[in-house]
Scaffold this active site. Structure first.
Site, PDB file in Angstrom:
ATOM      1  N   ASN A 139       0.867  -1.179   0.000  1.00  0.00           N
ATOM      2  CA  ASN A 139       0.000   0.000   0.000  1.00  0.00           C
ATOM      3  C   ASN A 139       0.910   1.237   0.000  1.00  0.00           C
ATOM      4  O   ASN A 139       1.481   1.588   1.031  1.00  0.00           O
ATOM      5  CB  ASN A 139      -0.895  -0.030   1.257  1.00  0.00           C
ATOM      6  CG  ASN A 139      -1.754   1.204   1.387  1.00  0.00           C
ATOM      7  OD1 ASN A 139      -1.830   2.031   0.471  1.00  0.00           O
ATOM      8  ND2 ASN A 139      -2.403   1.347   2.537  1.00  0.00           N
ATOM      9  N   TRP A 140       1.010   1.852  -1.146  1.00  0.00           N
ATOM     10  CA  TRP A 140       1.937   2.995  -1.281  1.00  0.00           C
ATOM     11  C   TRP A 140       1.355   4.303  -0.734  1.00  0.00           C
ATOM     12  O   TRP A 140       2.035   5.314  -0.682  1.00  0.00           O
ATOM     13  CB  TRP A 140       2.330   3.170  -2.756  1.00  0.00           C
ATOM     14  CG  TRP A 140       3.500   2.331  -3.143  1.00  0.00           C
ATOM     15  CD1 TRP A 140       4.064   1.324  -2.406  1.00  0.00           C
ATOM     16  CD2 TRP A 140       4.266   2.413  -4.350  1.00  0.00           C
ATOM     17  NE1 TRP A 140       5.121   0.776  -3.087  1.00  0.00           N
ATOM     18  CE2 TRP A 140       5.270   1.429  -4.278  1.00  0.00           C
ATOM     19  CE3 TRP A 140       4.192   3.222  -5.492  1.00  0.00           C
ATOM     20  CZ2 TRP A 140       6.198   1.236  -5.303  1.00  0.00           C
ATOM     21  CZ3 TRP A 140       5.115   3.020  -6.504  1.00  0.00           C
ATOM     22  CH2 TRP A 140       6.105   2.042  -6.404  1.00  0.00           C
ATOM     23  N   LYS A 141       0.068   4.281  -0.410  1.00  0.00           N
ATOM     24  CA  LYS A 141      -0.595   5.502   0.092  1.00  0.00           C
ATOM     25  C   LYS A 141      -0.311   6.674  -0.851  1.00  0.00           C
ATOM     26  O   LYS A 141      -0.190   6.454  -2.058  1.00  0.00           O
ATOM     27  CB  LYS A 141      -0.155   5.794   1.529  1.00  0.00           C
ATOM     28  CG  LYS A 141      -0.307   4.554   2.409  1.00  0.00           C
ATOM     29  CD  LYS A 141      -0.208   4.827   3.874  1.00  0.00           C
ATOM     30  CE  LYS A 141      -0.400   3.497   4.622  1.00  0.00           C
ATOM     31  NZ  LYS A 141      -0.529   3.645   6.038  1.00  0.00           N
ATOM     32  N   HIS A 171     -10.021   1.419   4.370  1.00  0.00           N
ATOM     33  CA  HIS A 171      -8.787   1.689   5.119  1.00  0.00           C
ATOM     34  C   HIS A 171      -9.070   2.691   6.235  1.00  0.00           C
ATOM     35  O   HIS A 171      -9.824   3.644   6.041  1.00  0.00           O
ATOM     36  CB  HIS A 171      -7.688   2.219   4.189  1.00  0.00           C
ATOM     37  CG  HIS A 171      -6.342   2.186   4.827  1.00  0.00           C
ATOM     38  ND1 HIS A 171      -5.960   3.123   5.763  1.00  0.00           N
ATOM     39  CD2 HIS A 171      -5.305   1.312   4.709  1.00  0.00           C
ATOM     40  CE1 HIS A 171      -4.733   2.815   6.183  1.00  0.00           C
ATOM     41  NE2 HIS A 171      -4.314   1.733   5.555  1.00  0.00           N
ATOM     42  N   GLU A 199      -7.471   5.081   7.368  1.00  0.00           N
ATOM     43  CA  GLU A 199      -7.165   6.484   7.044  1.00  0.00           C
ATOM     44  C   GLU A 199      -8.341   7.133   6.315  1.00  0.00           C
ATOM     45  O   GLU A 199      -8.517   8.355   6.373  1.00  0.00           O
ATOM     46  CB  GLU A 199      -5.865   6.560   6.224  1.00  0.00           C
ATOM     47  CG  GLU A 199      -4.646   6.369   7.120  1.00  0.00           C
ATOM     48  CD  GLU A 199      -3.425   5.783   6.432  1.00  0.00           C
ATOM     49  OE1 GLU A 199      -3.375   5.751   5.193  1.00  0.00           O
ATOM     50  OE2 GLU A 199      -2.512   5.352   7.152  1.00  0.00           O
ATOM     51  N   GLU A 245      -6.333  -4.588  10.243  1.00  0.00           N
ATOM     52  CA  GLU A 245      -5.318  -3.566  10.497  1.00  0.00           C
ATOM     53  C   GLU A 245      -5.714  -2.745  11.721  1.00  0.00           C
ATOM     54  O   GLU A 245      -6.487  -1.781  11.596  1.00  0.00           O
ATOM     55  CB  GLU A 245      -5.213  -2.615   9.299  1.00  0.00           C
ATOM     56  CG  GLU A 245      -4.718  -3.244   8.038  1.00  0.00           C
ATOM     57  CD  GLU A 245      -4.012  -2.221   7.138  1.00  0.00           C
ATOM     58  OE1 GLU A 245      -2.897  -2.492   6.719  1.00  0.00           O
ATOM     59  OE2 GLU A 245      -4.587  -1.149   6.880  1.00  0.00           O
ATOM     60  N   GLY A 258       1.705   2.414  11.042  1.00  0.00           N
ATOM     61  CA  GLY A 258       2.783   3.410  11.067  1.00  0.00           C
ATOM     62  C   GLY A 258       3.378   3.679  12.431  1.00  0.00           C
ATOM     63  O   GLY A 258       4.171   4.613  12.590  1.00  0.00           O
ATOM     64  N   SER A 294       2.503  -1.814  10.494  1.00  0.00           N
ATOM     65  CA  SER A 294       3.921  -1.821  10.893  1.00  0.00           C
ATOM     66  C   SER A 294       4.646  -3.130  10.580  1.00  0.00           C
ATOM     67  O   SER A 294       5.599  -3.470  11.277  1.00  0.00           O
ATOM     68  CB  SER A 294       4.061  -1.492  12.382  1.00  0.00           C
ATOM     69  OG  SER A 294       3.666  -0.156  12.615  1.00  0.00           O
ATOM     70  N   GLY A 303       2.483  -1.086   4.395  1.00  0.00           N
ATOM     71  CA  GLY A 303       2.568   0.320   3.996  1.00  0.00           C
ATOM     72  C   GLY A 303       4.011   0.739   3.817  1.00  0.00           C
ATOM     73  O   GLY A 303       4.666   0.420   2.826  1.00  0.00           O
ATOM     74  N   GLY A 304       4.542   1.436   4.817  1.00  0.00           N
ATOM     75  CA  GLY A 304       5.885   2.021   4.759  1.00  0.00           C
ATOM     76  C   GLY A 304       6.955   1.112   4.168  1.00  0.00           C
ATOM     77  O   GLY A 304       7.683   1.510   3.248  1.00  0.00           O
TER      78      GLY A 304
HETATM   79  P1  PGA Z   1       2.197   0.536   7.699  1.00  0.00           P
HETATM   80  O1  PGA Z   1       0.803   0.759   6.954  1.00  0.00           O
HETATM   81  O2  PGA Z   1       2.752  -0.797   7.233  1.00  0.00           O
HETATM   82  O3  PGA Z   1       3.045   1.693   7.260  1.00  0.00           O
HETATM   83  O4  PGA Z   1       1.924   0.523   9.160  1.00  0.00           O
HETATM   84  C1  PGA Z   1      -0.078  -0.300   6.711  1.00  0.00           C
HETATM   85  C2  PGA Z   1      -1.332   0.223   6.064  1.00  0.00           C
HETATM   86  O5  PGA Z   1      -1.771   1.347   6.395  1.00  0.00           O
HETATM   87  O6  PGA Z   1      -1.933  -0.448   5.230  1.00  0.00           O
END
Ligand code: PGA
Length: 245
Positions: A11-13, A100, A102, A169, A175, A206, A227-228
């Site tokens: 997930n590159w956001k 998600h 977010e 999640e 994050g 994470s 993500g990250g």
């Molecule tokens: P993260 O993000 O691995 O940076 O914690 C995961 C996500 O939001 O899908």
């Protein structure tokens, strides 16, 4: 882990430009020679602007491409700034992340998420359906209740289990560097599978190449939403390799 297939979803956001697509070459090369390639499903979800160029780059690859959200209507309409599932499918996406945290934080309700899932399935996309509790809810021991509600409303009147992956999640883990205890995760995945049937369930929050070993004992887990750590090809490859070691 005893699962037949493991999903590794990037997930590159809101990160990445055309230049970042060059890094995919490494992952593509890796998966083509990886011993477990038949068991490994890699999906990249870049920002919408990169879906088409990414699909072109990955034309002869085993890697699939997905989007990060879609509008709830699969038809065209006067919705400035929105993109629907049909459009995403049209430019080559095969998956879409929906629900998600977010986006839930900016007002996406369970009802809206349910409409989005229905629209995505109608357009022929596979759905990565995100659920998760906040830290406050966890502290109040409400995790199962929250997840149950998100699943019940999000999957309302949806029978298609084959084309939906559930991504658990926890909001507090995204994050933050924090991950749930293996026993907690095992229990939660078990709860989801027992109550909602034979869905594939992934974990996200994470995940990185340093903590990936902690997830190995969780044998009902079907993969990861990352993500990250997914934006660095070397780290992403490392996560995949270590999952099987
Ligand atoms: P993260 O993000 O691995 O940076 O914690 C995961 C996500 O939001 O899908």
């Amino acid at each position: 882990m005893t699962n037949k297939y493991m999903y590794f979803i990037a997930n590159w956001k809101m990160f990445g430009g055309l230049n970042t697509l060059n890094s995919l070459h490494k992952v593509d090369k890796f998966i083509k020679i990886f011993k477990k390639k038949k068991l490994t499903k890699i999906i990249y979800c870049p920002p919408s602007t990169l879906i088409r160029p990414m699909c072109k780059k990955l034309k002869n690859s085993l890697i699939k491409v997905g989007a990060q959200n879609c509008h709830e209507k699969d038809d065209y309409g006067a919705f400035t700034g929105s993109i629907n599932s049909r459009m995403l499918k049209n430019v080559g996406a095969e998956f879409v992340i929906i629900g998600h945290s977010e986006n839930r934080l900016t007002g996406e309700t369970n009802k809206l998420i349910n409409l989005k899932i229905k629209s995505a399935l109608k357009s022929g996309l596979k759905v990565i359906f995100c659920i998760g509790e906040s830290l406050k809810e966890k502290r109040k021991k409400m995790t199962k209740k929250v997840l149950d509600n998100q699943l019940k409303l999000g999957l309302y009147k949806i029978k298609d289990k084959k084309n939906i992956l559930i991504a658990y999640e926890p909001v507090w883990s995204i994050g933050s560097g924090l991950v749930p205890k293996s026993t907690e995760l095992l229990t939660i995945i078990d709860f989801i599978k027992k109550k909602y049937g034979n869905y594939k369930v992934l974990y996200g929050g994470s995940v990185n190449s340093k903590n990936i070993n902690q997830f190995k004992s969780i044998d009902n887990l079907n993969g990861f939403l990352i993500g990250g750590a997914s934006r660095d090809s070397n780290k992403f490859i490392d996560i995949i390799k270590k999952t099987y070691n």
